[in-house]
Design a protein around this motif. Structure first.
Motif, mmCIF file in Angstrom:
data_model
loop_
_atom_site.group_PDB
_atom_site.id
_atom_site.type_symbol
_atom_site.label_atom_id
_atom_site.label_comp_id
_atom_site.label_asym_id
_atom_site.label_seq_id
_atom_site.Cartn_x
_atom_site.Cartn_y
_atom_site.Cartn_z
ATOM 1 N N TYR A 124 0.836 -1.203 0.000
ATOM 2 C CA TYR A 124 0.000 0.000 0.000
ATOM 3 C C TYR A 124 0.872 1.254 0.000
ATOM 4 N N TRP A 125 1.933 1.238 0.800
ATOM 5 C CA TRP A 125 2.848 2.384 0.849
ATOM 6 C C TRP A 125 3.494 2.620 -0.504
ATOM 7 N N GLN A 126 3.936 1.551 -1.145
ATOM 8 C CA GLN A 126 4.633 1.686 -2.422
ATOM 9 C C GLN A 126 3.708 2.244 -3.505
ATOM 10 N N GLU A 127 2.441 1.870 -3.432
ATOM 11 C CA GLU A 127 1.482 2.325 -4.436
ATOM 12 C C GLU A 127 1.027 3.765 -4.198
ATOM 13 N N ASN A 128 1.113 4.233 -2.948
ATOM 14 C CA ASN A 128 0.530 5.528 -2.613
ATOM 15 C C ASN A 128 1.541 6.583 -2.152
ATOM 16 N N LYS A 129 2.806 6.247 -2.113
ATOM 17 C CA LYS A 129 3.771 7.161 -1.513
ATOM 18 C C LYS A 129 3.938 8.468 -2.304
ATOM 19 N N LYS A 130 3.640 8.422 -3.602
ATOM 20 C CA LYS A 130 3.813 9.629 -4.410
ATOM 21 C C LYS A 130 2.556 10.490 -4.469
ATOM 22 N N LYS A 131 1.468 9.953 -3.928
ATOM 23 C CA LYS A 131 0.232 10.740 -3.916
ATOM 24 C C LYS A 131 0.299 11.796 -2.823
ATOM 25 N N LYS A 132 -0.051 12.993 -3.143
ATOM 26 C CA LYS A 132 -0.003 14.080 -2.167
ATOM 27 C C LYS A 132 -1.406 14.431 -1.721
ATOM 28 N N LYS A 209 -6.608 9.805 0.624
ATOM 29 C CA LYS A 209 -5.254 10.242 0.964
ATOM 30 C C LYS A 209 -5.165 10.742 2.400
ATOM 31 N N GLU A 210 -6.301 10.912 3.037
ATOM 32 C CA GLU A 210 -6.318 11.408 4.412
ATOM 33 C C GLU A 210 -6.823 10.306 5.347
ATOM 34 N N PRO A 211 -6.379 10.339 6.600
ATOM 35 C CA PRO A 211 -6.806 9.305 7.541
ATOM 36 C C PRO A 211 -8.172 9.614 8.141
ATOM 37 N N ILE A 212 -8.808 8.582 8.665
ATOM 38 C CA ILE A 212 -9.991 8.713 9.506
ATOM 39 C C ILE A 212 -9.516 8.516 10.943
ATOM 40 N N PHE A 213 -9.930 9.399 11.843
ATOM 41 C CA PHE A 213 -9.482 9.319 13.231
ATOM 42 C C PHE A 213 -10.525 8.581 14.074
ATOM 43 N N SER A 214 -10.031 7.750 14.960
ATOM 44 C CA SER A 214 -10.908 7.012 15.865
ATOM 45 C C SER A 214 -10.204 6.853 17.201
ATOM 46 N N LYS A 215 -10.907 7.136 18.264
ATOM 47 C CA LYS A 215 -10.327 7.046 19.603
ATOM 48 C C LYS A 215 -10.116 5.583 19.998
ATOM 49 N N VAL A 216 -8.992 5.289 20.664
ATOM 50 C CA VAL A 216 -8.779 3.956 21.226
ATOM 51 C C VAL A 216 -9.747 3.786 22.395
ATOM 52 N N LEU A 217 -10.701 2.866 22.246
ATOM 53 C CA LEU A 217 -11.771 2.720 23.233
ATOM 54 C C LEU A 217 -11.368 1.900 24.440
ATOM 55 N N GLU A 218 -10.483 0.937 24.258
ATOM 56 C CA GLU A 218 -10.147 0.050 25.375
ATOM 57 C C GLU A 218 -8.754 -0.539 25.202
ATOM 58 N N TYR A 219 -8.162 -0.838 26.337
ATOM 59 C CA TYR A 219 -6.921 -1.605 26.403
ATOM 60 C C TYR A 219 -7.275 -2.924 27.102
ATOM 61 N N LYS A 220 -7.472 -3.975 26.341
ATOM 62 C CA LYS A 220 -7.871 -5.261 26.911
ATOM 63 C C LYS A 220 -6.617 -5.985 27.381
ATOM 64 N N TYR A 221 -6.538 -6.234 28.690
ATOM 65 C CA TYR A 221 -5.349 -6.858 29.299
ATOM 66 C C TYR A 221 -5.414 -8.371 29.094
ATOM 67 N N ILE A 222 -4.393 -8.949 28.468
ATOM 68 C CA ILE A 222 -4.405 -10.385 28.151
ATOM 69 C C ILE A 222 -3.596 -11.136 29.222
ATOM 70 N N TRP A 223 -4.028 -11.005 30.455
ATOM 71 C CA TRP A 223 -3.276 -11.601 31.573
ATOM 72 C C TRP A 223 -4.097 -11.393 32.835
ATOM 73 N N TYR A 224 -3.880 -12.232 33.843
ATOM 74 C CA TYR A 224 -4.464 -12.021 35.168
ATOM 75 C C TYR A 224 -3.346 -11.599 36.114
ATOM 76 N N LYS A 225 -3.586 -10.537 36.889
ATOM 77 C CA LYS A 225 -2.513 -10.033 37.751
ATOM 78 C C LYS A 225 -2.100 -11.039 38.818
ATOM 79 N N LYS A 226 -2.991 -11.969 39.169
ATOM 80 C CA LYS A 226 -2.640 -12.977 40.177
ATOM 81 C C LYS A 226 -1.571 -13.941 39.668
ATOM 82 N N TRP A 227 -1.331 -13.950 38.353
ATOM 83 C CA TRP A 227 -0.315 -14.837 37.794
ATOM 84 C C TRP A 227 1.097 -14.285 37.957
#
Length: 572
Positions: A124-132, A209-227
């Motif tokens: 994708y980068w290679q195809e679009n890098k010259k687009k302004k 050529k422009e991004p869509i912005f979206s807020k990071v809604l959650e940080y899902k923790y893949i672990w239990y703290k008791k471990w």
């Protein structure tokens, strides 16, 4: 004076004798010169023969590198101005064999690089890098691939005011049970507990050529703290989520960047993976965490394991590779070519060592760090395959989910699903199988001579004595996971599910169980291992139901790979 002359005359030999001695001396010198010239010529011939072999070797290497090797044979180099029938070359006219392939274009290099770094949107980068972008259309720009912050090959880094993000993969989640709607999920490790920093996704689409912005809604923790390892500063596994705006439902982003402020120029840019099935879903995928066996040649056992799983019904096995013995690499390459295996290289993020040997020592010493790192390939495997397979199992190469009543996994799971629905009419997130140990020493105790009708190199087929006791329900189990419901996976159970609580159904041991081939119990059971498991053993030949197929297929594979003297691959 006269007396002295007479004395000398008596000491010196006569003139004929002196002439004879002179001739002998001259002849000896002549023979020595001839010998030296002959010997030097022999050395020169040997030198050219060695050079000839070296040229053959370089020719083969060049052909292999360019994909032009044919039938694994080495052709004799063409010699210019050959002066003898023995094949000696004229060193002034000989043409050395080197790789003279044309240089690859940037587009060709991009295509070559993409399979090596599947999380990088390089095409994708290679195809679009010259687009302004239009002026004032956006407050930021598409990140140039050369400005990304890479770490240990496969990770990308985003620095924030409260923690460092090491990002590994991004995936489009459009599953029907996803309450967030179409969502981009980003897998990585963050050196913070319960991150509080506000971050955003810059979502990049092919038609813009422009991004869509979206807020990071959650940080899902893949672990239990008791471990354990619940400390600030240590890299912790997380799954981030960014919703697609309704204006972009039905579209798949090409890539995503994580930034702290919307208009930051990103230092990360992950390709968004959306592997839609080609036709109907396949049945079974198996995921294997990062292989870490630099010195253990497990090639034979791995071959037997792959063939057994394939016989039981595994459509494909997805393995992640940290560091393995060269013979293991040979086996993995063989099955990759056959389409039964997919191997993804992986590394440890951040300050963790990736130097061969040291990495292995680190993982043996830091068990909790090891287990947290393993959650990245497990969940990457889930999200890469959630649309392509009905069931996903996380297994080690010494484990097999073994049907007891049925001949394959498909029939077994049909019965397991039916049984679970009879208990409660709801779809489960997983079906778990109880663990039972097949200890190495049990075979030697009961069958000192082993089984003569089974090849001695087939470990699982030989080891048919197991503990009479299973580990406790829920302990050390393995599952077939339902990818329509699983949100985050751990080695033994799903830790989070779409639609709320994760419900796992315990499959009756009369139907199937997890056969675990080990030398000893896991560390947490070593104190009770002898009394609870080793002292009570029974013969269980369930695996022999597939004996003939596995013996034939394994031996054929090993023969083709050159592990026997005969390389024909024909097995009687």
């Amino acid at each position: 004076m006269a007396l002295l002359g007479q004395t000398i005359a008596r000491v010196l030999p006569s003139r004929p004798c002196r002439r004879t001695l002179g001739l002998i001396t001259i002849w000896t010198c002549f023979c020595w010169v001839v010998f030296r010239v002959s010997n030097d010529d022999h050395l020169l011939t040997s030198y050219y023969q060695v050079e000839k072999v070296n040229m053959n070797t370089r020719e083969l290497l060049g052909r292999i590198m360019t994909g032009k090797a044919e039938n694994n044979t080495v052709s004799t180099p063409v010699t210019m101005g050959s002066t003898t029938e023995s094949g000696e070359i004229n060193i002034l006219e000989a043409v050395p064999y080197i790789d003279r392939s044309p240089k690859l274009s940037e587009a060709d290099l991009v295509k070559k690089l993409q399979p090596q770094m599947p999380n990088l949107p390089i095409v994708y980068w290679q195809e679009n890098k010259k687009k302004k972008a239009n002026k004032n259309a956006s407050c930021t720009k598409y990140p140039d691939i050369y400005d990304l912050h890479f770490n240990n090959k496969y990770w990308q880094v985003t620095e924030t005011s409260n923690g460092t993000f090491h990002l590994y993969g991004a995936y489009l989640d459009v599953r029907s049970k996803n309450r967030l709607g179409p969502t981009v999920r980003v897998l990585g490790m963050i050196n913070r507990l319960e991150p509080k920093v506000k971050t955003f996704c810059q979502l990049w689409f092919n038609d813009s050529k422009e991004p869509i912005f979206s807020k990071v809604l959650e940080y899902k923790y893949i672990w239990y703290k008791k471990w354990g390892n619940y400390k600030q500063g240590l890299f912790q596994p997380y799954l981030l989520a960014c919703q697609l705006p309704k204006t972009h439902w039905g579209k798949a982003p090409a890539s995503v960047s994580i930034v702290e402020k919307k208009c930051d120029v990103a230092t990360s840019n992950l390709r968004v993976i959306y592997n839609k099935p080609e036709g109907e879903k396949k049945k079974f995928a198996v995921c294997v965490k990062g292989l870490d066996f630099p010195d253990d040649d497990l090639s034979i056992r791995l071959t037997e394991w792959i063939e057994l799983l394939h016989t039981l019904g595994a459509d494909k096995i997805f393995l992640y590779n940290l560091e393995v013995h060269p013979n293991v690499t040979k086996v993995l390459d063989y099955y990759t070519t056959k389409g039964l295996v997919d191997v993804t290289p992986i590394s440890l993020p951040g300050y963790q060592p990736n130097l061969p040997v040291l990495q292995h020592m680190y993982l043996k010493s830091k068990l909790n760090n090891k287990r947290q790192n393993e959650l990245i390939p497990y969940n990457d495997c889930l999200y890469r395959n959630m649309y392509r397979y009905e069931y996903i199992a996380l297994l080690d190469i010494d484990e097999v989910i073994m049907p007891v009543e049925h001949n394959n996994w498909a029939d077994m799971m049909e019965e397991a699903v039916k049984s679970s629905l009879e208990v409660k009419n709801e779809t489960r997130a997983s079906w778990n199988f109880r663990n039972v140990y097949f200890m190495d020493e049990m075979l030697d105790i009961h069958e000192p001579e082993h089984f003569k009708d089974i090849p001695p190199y087939l470990h699982m087929m030989q080891h048919v004595y197991r503990s009479a006791n299973y580990t406790k329900p829920g302990q050390y189990v393995k599952c077939f996971h339902n990818p329509e419901k699983a949100l985050i996976l751990h080695n033994h159970f799903p830790l989070g599910c779409l639609g709320g609580v994760c419900r796992s159904y315990p499959v009756d041991t009369a139907l199937a169980h997890l056969q675990h081939y080990r030398q000893d119990c896991v560390n947490t059971l070593k104190k009770s291992c002898k009394d609870d498991f080793k002292s009570v053993s029974v013969k269980d030949t369930t695996i022999w139901r597939w004996k003939d197929q596995v013996i034939k297929r394994t031996t054929q594979a090993l023969s083709k790979l050159g592990f026997f003297q005969s390389h024909s691959g024909d097995v009687k």
